[in-house]
Design an enzyme around this catalytic site. Structure first.
Site, PDB file in Angstrom:
ATOM      1  N   HIS A  76     -11.138   7.261  93.476  1.00 27.73           N
ATOM      2  CA  HIS A  76     -12.203   6.430  94.470  1.00 27.73           C
ATOM      3  C   HIS A  76     -11.819   4.926  94.578  1.00 27.73           C
ATOM      4  O   HIS A  76     -12.229   4.067  95.426  1.00 27.73           O
ATOM      5  CB  HIS A  76     -13.611   6.255  93.920  1.00 27.73           C
ATOM      6  CG  HIS A  76     -14.320   7.546  93.886  1.00 27.73           C
ATOM      7  ND1 HIS A  76     -14.477   8.768  95.014  1.00 27.73           N
ATOM      8  CD2 HIS A  76     -14.946   8.377  92.851  1.00 27.73           C
ATOM      9  CE1 HIS A  76     -14.924   9.631  94.830  1.00 27.73           C
ATOM     10  NE2 HIS A  76     -15.242   9.664  93.369  1.00 27.73           N
TER      11      HIS A  76
HETATM   12  N1  ZLM Z   1     -26.537   4.542  90.161  1.00 29.93           N
HETATM   13  N2  ZLM Z   1     -25.258   5.152  83.160  1.00 29.93           N
HETATM   14  C1  ZLM Z   1     -17.677   9.922  90.320  1.00 29.93           C
HETATM   15  C2  ZLM Z   1     -18.268   8.616  90.653  1.00 29.93           C
HETATM   16  C3  ZLM Z   1     -19.847   9.049  90.880  1.00 29.93           C
HETATM   17  C4  ZLM Z   1     -24.263   5.502  93.045  1.00 29.93           C
HETATM   18  C5  ZLM Z   1     -26.525   6.005  91.997  1.00 29.93           C
HETATM   19  C6  ZLM Z   1     -26.134   4.615  88.648  1.00 29.93           C
HETATM   20  C7  ZLM Z   1     -23.751   8.458  88.393  1.00 29.93           C
HETATM   21  C8  ZLM Z   1     -24.326   7.903  87.167  1.00 29.93           C
HETATM   22  C9  ZLM Z   1     -24.010   5.170  84.908  1.00 29.93           C
HETATM   23  C10 ZLM Z   1     -25.862   4.918  81.807  1.00 29.93           C
HETATM   24  C11 ZLM Z   1     -15.295  10.960  90.067  1.00 29.93           C
HETATM   25  C12 ZLM Z   1     -23.638   6.787  93.037  1.00 29.93           C
HETATM   26  C13 ZLM Z   1     -26.289   5.977  90.668  1.00 29.93           C
HETATM   27  C14 ZLM Z   1     -27.297   5.383  87.754  1.00 29.93           C
HETATM   28  C15 ZLM Z   1     -25.454   3.772  92.294  1.00 29.93           C
HETATM   29  C16 ZLM Z   1     -22.842   8.517  90.073  1.00 29.93           C
HETATM   30  C17 ZLM Z   1     -24.395   4.795  83.656  1.00 29.93           C
HETATM   31  C18 ZLM Z   1     -25.521   8.449  85.316  1.00 29.93           C
HETATM   32  C19 ZLM Z   1     -25.362   7.376  84.742  1.00 29.93           C
HETATM   33  O1  ZLM Z   1     -26.629   7.188  82.614  1.00 29.93           O
HETATM   34  C20 ZLM Z   1     -25.716   6.655  83.342  1.00 29.93           C
HETATM   35  C21 ZLM Z   1     -27.020   3.893  82.026  1.00 29.93           C
HETATM   36  C22 ZLM Z   1     -24.446   6.504  85.461  1.00 29.93           C
HETATM   37  C23 ZLM Z   1     -23.907   6.715  86.709  1.00 29.93           C
HETATM   38  C24 ZLM Z   1     -25.279   8.650  86.539  1.00 29.93           C
HETATM   39  N3  ZLM Z   1     -23.118   7.576  89.185  1.00 29.93           N
HETATM   40  C25 ZLM Z   1     -23.824   9.881  88.928  1.00 29.93           C
HETATM   41  N4  ZLM Z   1     -23.161   9.741  90.083  1.00 29.93           N
HETATM   42  C26 ZLM Z   1     -21.786   8.096  91.523  1.00 29.93           C
HETATM   43  C27 ZLM Z   1     -20.442   7.660  91.255  1.00 29.93           C
HETATM   44  C28 ZLM Z   1     -16.170   9.880  89.973  1.00 29.93           C
HETATM   45  O2  ZLM Z   1     -15.541  12.284  89.317  1.00 29.93           O
HETATM   46  O3  ZLM Z   1     -15.165  11.503  91.406  1.00 29.93           O
HETATM   47  C29 ZLM Z   1     -13.691  10.538  89.563  1.00 29.93           C
HETATM   48  C30 ZLM Z   1     -13.467  10.184  88.234  1.00 29.93           C
HETATM   49  N5  ZLM Z   1     -22.531   6.935  92.062  1.00 29.93           N
HETATM   50  O4  ZLM Z   1     -24.209   7.878  93.244  1.00 29.93           O
HETATM   51  C31 ZLM Z   1     -25.517   5.145  92.780  1.00 29.93           C
HETATM   52  C32 ZLM Z   1     -25.150   5.218  94.357  1.00 29.93           C
HETATM   53  C33 ZLM Z   1     -25.784   3.662  90.885  1.00 29.93           C
HETATM   54 ZN    ZN Z   2     -15.809  13.579  90.608  1.00 30.58          ZN
END
Ligand code: ZLM
Ligand code: ZN
Ligand code: CA
Length: 393
Positions: A146
């Protein structure tokens, strides 16, 4: 030895850096670098290191990172300090830029080292393919698809894949990039939008409102213009929840088979994100270790230089299973694998069920509802076929 013909196996190299695996994104962050330690533990316990060239990779240099990334971004990444934890979600630090900080791309201790080690492994692997010392080079610490030229995104800060492909392009005319992570490989796709020397193909869960990053629709084939040589060289395979091994295998064979026929790549770069497996903490698919590994096997059988990257994967025991099985495919040991996890494996208690290939029910309790109709999959293959009419190697 006169008269003795050895079956020509592939030279496989394995690139890792134990110092990379010690980094922490934060207490409950889904990205856990120690899944690389767990994977290596299993790979080494099966004795696979004896069939590969094993390298401790270097950290990539600033100049190497700057082959893709903007220097103002790299300079900031190299000097920015960790945020106080827990950070204030309502009032983010106004001094932060380039999408750094916050929950997806937190600033942690040693961030720049972590990033440069991930890129160093990928780059070392690419160089082994360039010098022909390896036929297959493995960098499970890479695959961070990404990251953009001047922006962190989705747990990725440095795009090691783009940097490695740029290296491959120095010695190979055409590179086919394939991405089986459950998320869209947007950073790699965008980086090569304007060249016909790289074709990118991503398979992913697609639901623009509810699933990250929201791009990668079927008819998203990059900026279309007669002046852009890269037109039609971005292929997307958007999927719904619950896809099975059988469906994925059919799709992968159809789509990638046609891409190879038309594009005639001279090397393949495969991102093996393990979050497309059933039971993944962030994933949505029903793939088993066998179905995921079948993609690696298909690419290997093409018989051209192959680089394997890691990527996502948020249920560490399943990440380790998949990347172990895929390492065994690279070295042609898959038929010799004992399905019981070796008893001497360090961290063996992490592997519930004690088998390399647990069933869907063992992974999940309850598999996800499959929301992919055969009609939809046929439409995808149809669209890809039409796109490829514009591609001429
Ligand atoms: N929120 N903590 C894949 C990248 C996926 C953006 C919605 C954050 C999470 C996720 C972070 C501990 C690859 C989004 C999500 C909550 C804005 C995403 C920190 C749980 C946690 O528990 C968590 C406090 C966190 C982040 C879930 N983020 C799930 N999905 C995605 C990014 C990367 O696998 O493709 C390659 C390595 N982000 O959905 C939000 C819109 C931030
Ligand atoms: Zn992924
Ligand atoms: Ca993908």
């Amino acid at each position: 030895e006169a008269g003795v013909t050895r079956p020509k196996g592939y030279n496989v190299s394995f690139h890792c850096n134990p110092d990379m695996e010690k980094h922490h994104f934060g207490q409950t962050h889904p990205m856990k670098p120690w899944r690389l330690t767990l994977s290596k533990s299993l790979i080494y316990s099966y004795g696979m290191s004896f069939a590969m060239d094993n390298y401790i990779s270097r950290a990539a240099t600033y100049e190497e990172l700057a082959s893709f990334h903007a220097t103002d971004y790299l300079d900031f990444l190299g000097t920015v300090l960790p945020e106080p934890v827990p950070f204030d979600v309502e009032n983010p630090n106004p001094d932060l830029k380039f999408n750094l900080g916050g929950s997806d791309c937190p600033l942690f201790e040693g961030l720049y080292d972590y990033c440069s080690m991930s890129a160093g492994g990928a780059l070392d692997a690419a160089r082994k393919l360039c010098t022909k010392q390896s036929d297959i080079a493995i960098a499970w610490g890479g695959g961070l698809h990404h990251a953009k030229k001047s922006e962190a995104s989705g747990f990725c800060y440095i795009n090691d894949i783009v940097i490695a492909i740029l290296q491959l392009l120095r010695c190979y005319p055409r590179v086919l990039y394939i991405d089986i992570d459950v998320h869209h490989g947007d950073g790699v796709e965008e980086a090569f939008f304007s060249t016909d020397r790289v074709m990118t193909v991503s398979f992913h869960k697609y639901d623009p409102q509810n699933f990250f990053p929201g791009t990668g629709a079927l008819d998203d084939n990059g900026p279309q213009s007669e002046h852009n040589p890269g037109s039609h060289h971005a292929i997307n395979v958007p999927l719904n929840d619950g896809i099975t091994d059988e469906q994925y295998d059919w799709l992968f064979n159809s789509v990638i088979g046609k891409c190879i026929e038309k594009f005639r790549p001279s090397a393949i770069a495969l991102q093996c994100g393990a979050d497309s497996l059933a039971g993944d903490r962030l994933g949505r698919f029903n793939l088993q270790v066998q179905g995921h590994g079948a993609c690696v096997d298909f690419c290997k059988r093409v018989g051209i230089p192959l680089i394997l990257f890691g990527g996502g994967g948020y249920t560490p025991r399943n990440v380790a299973r998949a990347w172990t099985y895929e390492t065994s495919i690279a070295i042609d040991h898959q038929d010799k694998l004992n399905h019981m996890i070796p008893t001497h494996t360090p961290w063996r208690d992490h592997f519930r069920h004690e088998t390399l290939f647990p069933t869907l029910e063992q992974i999940l309790g309850e598999p996800r509802q499959n929301r992919n109709t055969q009609k939809k999959l046929q439409d995808i293959v149809q669209h890809v076929t039409e796109q490829l009419r514009f591609v001429q190697a």
